[in-house]
Motif scaffolding. Structure first.
Motif, PDB file in Angstrom:
ATOM      1  N   GLY A  85       0.810  -1.204   0.000  1.00 25.14           N
ATOM      2  CA  GLY A  85       0.000   0.000   0.000  1.00 25.14           C
ATOM      3  C   GLY A  85       0.852   1.266   0.000  1.00 25.14           C
ATOM      4  O   GLY A  85       2.089   1.226   0.044  1.00 25.14           O
ATOM      5  N   THR A  86       0.182   2.409  -0.042  1.00 24.49           N
ATOM      6  CA  THR A  86       0.860   3.701  -0.056  1.00 24.49           C
ATOM      7  C   THR A  86       1.820   3.833   1.127  1.00 24.49           C
ATOM      8  O   THR A  86       1.445   3.565   2.272  1.00 24.49           O
ATOM      9  N   GLY A  87       3.045   4.224   0.841  1.00 27.73           N
ATOM     10  CA  GLY A  87       4.022   4.460   1.893  1.00 27.73           C
ATOM     11  C   GLY A  87       4.614   3.220   2.516  1.00 27.73           C
ATOM     12  O   GLY A  87       5.255   3.298   3.558  1.00 27.73           O
ATOM     13  N   GLY A  88       4.423   2.045   1.918  1.00 22.92           N
ATOM     14  CA  GLY A  88       4.919   0.801   2.491  1.00 22.92           C
ATOM     15  C   GLY A  88       6.265   0.384   1.946  1.00 22.92           C
ATOM     16  O   GLY A  88       7.047   1.191   1.453  1.00 22.92           O
ATOM     17  N   SER A  89       6.546  -0.905   2.042  1.00 25.13           N
ATOM     18  CA  SER A  89       7.792  -1.464   1.524  1.00 25.13           C
ATOM     19  C   SER A  89       7.577  -2.941   1.243  1.00 25.13           C
ATOM     20  O   SER A  89       6.517  -3.501   1.542  1.00 25.13           O
ATOM     21  N   PHE A  90       8.609  -3.593   0.723  1.00 23.12           N
ATOM     22  CA  PHE A  90       8.487  -5.011   0.414  1.00 23.12           C
ATOM     23  C   PHE A  90       8.328  -5.869   1.666  1.00 23.12           C
ATOM     24  O   PHE A  90       7.949  -7.038   1.590  1.00 23.12           O
ATOM     25  N   LEU A  91       8.576  -5.304   2.836  1.00 23.19           N
ATOM     26  CA  LEU A  91       8.498  -6.064   4.084  1.00 23.19           C
ATOM     27  C   LEU A  91       7.111  -6.068   4.729  1.00 23.19           C
ATOM     28  O   LEU A  91       6.878  -6.798   5.690  1.00 23.19           O
ATOM     29  N   GLY A  92       6.191  -5.286   4.203  1.00 29.53           N
ATOM     30  CA  GLY A  92       4.911  -5.089   4.893  1.00 29.53           C
ATOM     31  C   GLY A  92       4.044  -6.324   5.030  1.00 29.53           C
ATOM     32  O   GLY A  92       3.199  -6.388   5.916  1.00 29.53           O
ATOM     33  N   HIS A  93       4.253  -7.300   4.157  1.00 26.49           N
ATOM     34  CA  HIS A  93       3.461  -8.526   4.202  1.00 26.49           C
ATOM     35  C   HIS A  93       4.383  -9.744   4.319  1.00 26.49           C
ATOM     36  O   HIS A  93       4.128 -10.794   3.728  1.00 26.49           O
ATOM     37  N   CYS A  94       5.436  -9.590   5.131  1.00 25.25           N
ATOM     38  CA  CYS A  94       6.451 -10.652   5.209  1.00 25.25           C
ATOM     39  C   CYS A  94       5.875 -11.954   5.740  1.00 25.25           C
ATOM     40  O   CYS A  94       6.281 -13.044   5.311  1.00 25.25           O
ATOM     41  N   ASP A  95       4.918 -11.884   6.646  1.00 27.26           N
ATOM     42  CA  ASP A  95       4.361 -13.134   7.180  1.00 27.26           C
ATOM     43  C   ASP A  95       3.562 -13.883   6.124  1.00 27.26           C
ATOM     44  O   ASP A  95       3.621 -15.117   6.034  1.00 27.26           O
ATOM     45  N   THR A  96       2.825 -13.146   5.296  1.00 25.36           N
ATOM     46  CA  THR A  96       2.081 -13.778   4.211  1.00 25.36           C
ATOM     47  C   THR A  96       3.040 -14.355   3.175  1.00 25.36           C
ATOM     48  O   THR A  96       2.829 -15.461   2.664  1.00 25.36           O
ATOM     49  N   ALA A  97       4.120 -13.629   2.880  1.00 22.36           N
ATOM     50  CA  ALA A  97       5.119 -14.126   1.936  1.00 22.36           C
ATOM     51  C   ALA A  97       5.762 -15.415   2.430  1.00 22.36           C
ATOM     52  O   ALA A  97       5.952 -16.377   1.668  1.00 22.36           O
TER      53      ALA A  97
END
Length: 330
Positions: A85-97
């Motif tokens: 989402g806006t202002g995020g990074s590649f780490l924001g959904h690390c648990d889902t990844a």
């Protein structure tokens, strides 16, 4: 509410600066950069199945249990790309990844150039994003060292918030940006409208003439999509692939029914639709650590009675199951 939403802008910046979420599953992990002819290389995180023993690993302020640069385990593996989402990074959904990697997927999450925690200079140029996702797929299939393990016929996409919009465009959605102005005049408190006003823009920048759909994507998960109203009534008529759609019941950032509900109604085939009771917008992000909650409460605080960690166990399982049904069993 306006003060809360304005606080979100600074909270998003704090996300990658202070995130210490611990992702407890095991997976291989690589940090890479995908070439993009439209600008600087795109930063990406790559998770994948690996038999190498994981170790607690810090990537910036985020701690994960992963096998850094461990060899990829498996062949003909499906690929899932993630748009934040806006202002995020590649780490924001690390648990889902990591949940997907544990289930036999290769996952590539991007940090969108010009719309991330450190640089929001192009956050209203939302049509930059689908092109960037195509560049990530290009890299994973032709530039990444583990590319021979990918089945190029089985590619999925996951997107949250602005990443949800990105996903819908990437799978054939055609947004009508002329709806933004009237909607923002009627609902100036909506997050997108405040973002546009903050940027000093009259509206979202229109797309260029080049097509944005990436036909390589065969299934998509969309959580709390931004600008959902721009797709109604027929902006999603070209979407032919399976879609799993999520809405947070108490989303005050993208309030019902202008966003996820508008998408649900516009999809030509009924999506696998989930409404998460008592959830707020940011509950789709990886659960916050105590340290992150201390510095960025706006994106970490859940409603009374809502357990984000417990929800993510259910959420991640449902996401994996959806991709299993539509990428592994087709």
């Amino acid at each position: 509410m306006k003060n809360f939403k304005l606080t979100v802008f600074s909270a998003l910046t704090a996300l990658a600066m202070a995130l210490t979420t611990t992702c407890i599953h095991a997976a291989g992990f690589q940090h890479a950069f995908a070439a993009d002819p439209d600008g600087k290389p795109l930063e990406i995180g790559i998770w994948y199945p690996s038999q190498t023993t994981p170790q607690p690993t810090s990537k910036g302020p985020t701690t994960m249990s992963v096998a850094v640069n461990g060899p990829v385990e498996g062949r003909a593996l499906p690929l899932v790309v993630i748009s934040h989402g806006t202002g995020g990074s590649f780490l924001g959904h690390c648990d889902t990844a990591i949940a997907l990697a544990d289930a036999g997927y290769i996952v590539a999450a991007v940090t969108h150039r010009g719309d991330n925690y450190a640089d929001q200079s192009r956050s209203v140029f939302i049509m930059d994003r689908p092109k960037q996702m195509s560049r990530v797929i290009d890299y994973m299939l032709s530039g990444w060292g583990g590319r021979e393990a990918i089945d190029a016929a089985r590619i999925g996409m996951f997107g949250f918030s602005a990443g949800g919009f990105t996903t819908l465009v990437s799978i054939g959605g055609l947004a009508d940006f002329s709806k933004v102005g009237p909607t923002c005049r009627e609902h100036p408190e909506d997050f997108a409208c405040e973002l546009i006003a903050k940027a000093g823009q009259a509206g979202i920048e229109p797309p260029d003439a080049s097509p944005a759909q990436d036909h390589r994507i065969k299934a998509a998960v969309v959580a709390a999509p931004a600008l959902g109203f721009t797709f109604s009534p027929d902006g999603l008529k070209n979407v032919e692939i399976p879609v799993q759609l999520w809405r947070a019941q108490d989303d005050i950032i993208l309030p019902h029914p202008r966003y996820a509900e508008a998408v649900r109604l516009a999809l030509p085939k009924a999506p696998d639709y989930h409404v998460v009771q008592k959830a707020g917008h940011f509950d789709f992000l990886a659960p916050c650590s105590a340290a992150l909650a201390n510095v960025a409460p706006a994106i970490c605080k859940s409603n009374a009675g809502f357990d984000r960690r417990a929800f993510h166990q259910t959420f991640n399982s449902a996401v994996v199951d959806f991709f299993d049904q539509n990428l592994k069993h087709n």
